[in-house]
Write an enzyme that holds these catalytic residues in place. Structure first.
Site, PDB file in Angstrom:
ATOM      1  N   GLU A 104       0.808  -1.221   0.000  1.00 24.94           N
ATOM      2  CA  GLU A 104       0.000   0.000   0.000  1.00 24.94           C
ATOM      3  C   GLU A 104       0.842   1.272   0.000  1.00 24.94           C
ATOM      4  OE1 GLU A 104      -2.783  -0.305   3.241  1.00 24.94           O
ATOM      5  OE2 GLU A 104      -3.515  -2.259   2.550  1.00 24.94           O
ATOM      6  N   CYS A 105       2.007   1.224  -0.587  1.00 22.80           N
ATOM      7  CA  CYS A 105       2.941   2.348  -0.617  1.00 22.80           C
ATOM      8  C   CYS A 105       2.818   3.084  -1.951  1.00 22.80           C
ATOM      9  CB  CYS A 105       4.361   1.803  -0.434  1.00 22.80           C
ATOM     10  SG  CYS A 105       5.671   3.047  -0.466  1.00 22.80           S
ATOM     11  N   GLY A 106       3.149   4.348  -1.965  1.00 23.10           N
ATOM     12  CA  GLY A 106       3.165   5.101  -3.209  1.00 23.10           C
ATOM     13  C   GLY A 106       4.188   4.571  -4.206  1.00 23.10           C
ATOM     14  N   THR A 155       4.739   1.298  -4.599  1.00 22.37           N
ATOM     15  CA  THR A 155       4.402  -0.102  -4.873  1.00 22.37           C
ATOM     16  C   THR A 155       4.293  -0.407  -6.358  1.00 22.37           C
ATOM     17  OG1 THR A 155       3.273  -0.336  -2.745  1.00 22.37           O
ATOM     18  CG2 THR A 155       2.713  -1.943  -4.465  1.00 22.37           C
ATOM     19  N   GLN A 174       2.145   0.178   5.830  1.00 23.51           N
ATOM     20  CA  GLN A 174       1.677   0.002   4.459  1.00 23.51           C
ATOM     21  C   GLN A 174       1.716  -1.448   3.967  1.00 23.51           C
ATOM     22  OE1 GLN A 174       3.961   2.982   2.350  1.00 23.51           O
ATOM     23  NE2 GLN A 174       2.588   4.593   3.026  1.00 23.51           N
TER      24      GLN A 174
END
EC number: 1.11.1.9
Length: 187
Positions: free
Chosen positions: A56-58, A60, A92
């Site tokens: 759930e990371c920017g 990813t 995340q």
């Protein structure tokens, strides 16, 4: 007698220190995403890009796509991405190992080895990541830190998530090419 005892104790301490210095990444074990204990020794002789991942990371989408492409392109040539999910940065990666694997395979068709969720920093950090941080001098501060590990288990590069996989690819490719040439010479 005392001198001999002191000398023997010193020799044992020196031998223990030397043994610790000989440790490398492939000396560790980790639990894979399905719960099986795996010796990282199985990757010795290959080039590895070790990455702490999060769903759930920017970073990813960019990283998972590039990592899978790298695995697809170089995997047949003694190379592996080794992915270690981690929930330490921004929480995340909150899901279970089963959900993480399902997400990665369904969304990005990942074919590289994935391991169980671990801590990569602090007192509870996995020993393999402690080794990566200590030997590279770079401890992860966010998701998608990348460590390039040579076939002998030594760390030869480390990059934070702002450095794209594409930027690191030339160094990885050069190491893989060198390995291929060495293997050809052995024939």
């Amino acid at each position: 007698m005392v001198a001999a005892t002191v000398a023997a104790a010193w020799l044992l301490l020196w031998a223990a220190a030397c043994a610790q210095q000989e440790q490398d990444f492939y000396d560790f074990k980790a639990v894979n995403i399905r719960g099986k204990l795996v010796s990282l020794e199985k990757y010795r002789g290959s080039v590895s890009l070790v990455v702490n991942v999060a769903s759930e990371c920017g970073f990813t989408d960019q990283h998972y796509r590039a990592l899978q492409q790298l695995q697809r392109d170089l995997g047949p040539h003694h190379f592996n991405v080794l992915a270690f999910p981690c929930n330490q940065f921004g929480q995340q990666e909150p899901d279970s190992n089963k959900e993480i694997e399902s997400f990665a395979r369904r969304t990005y068709s990942v074919s590289f080895p994935m391991f169980s969720k671990i801590a990569v920093t602090g007192t509870g950090a996995h020993p393999a990541f402690k080794y990566l941080a200590q030997t590279s001098g770079k401890e992860p501060t966010w998701n998608f830190w990348k460590y390039l590990v040579a076939p002998d288990g030594k760390v030869v590069g480390a990059w934070d998530p702002t450095v794209s996989v594409e930027e690191v690819r030339p160094q990885i490719t050069a190491l893989v090419r060198k390995l291929i040439l060495l293997k050809r010479e052995d024939l």
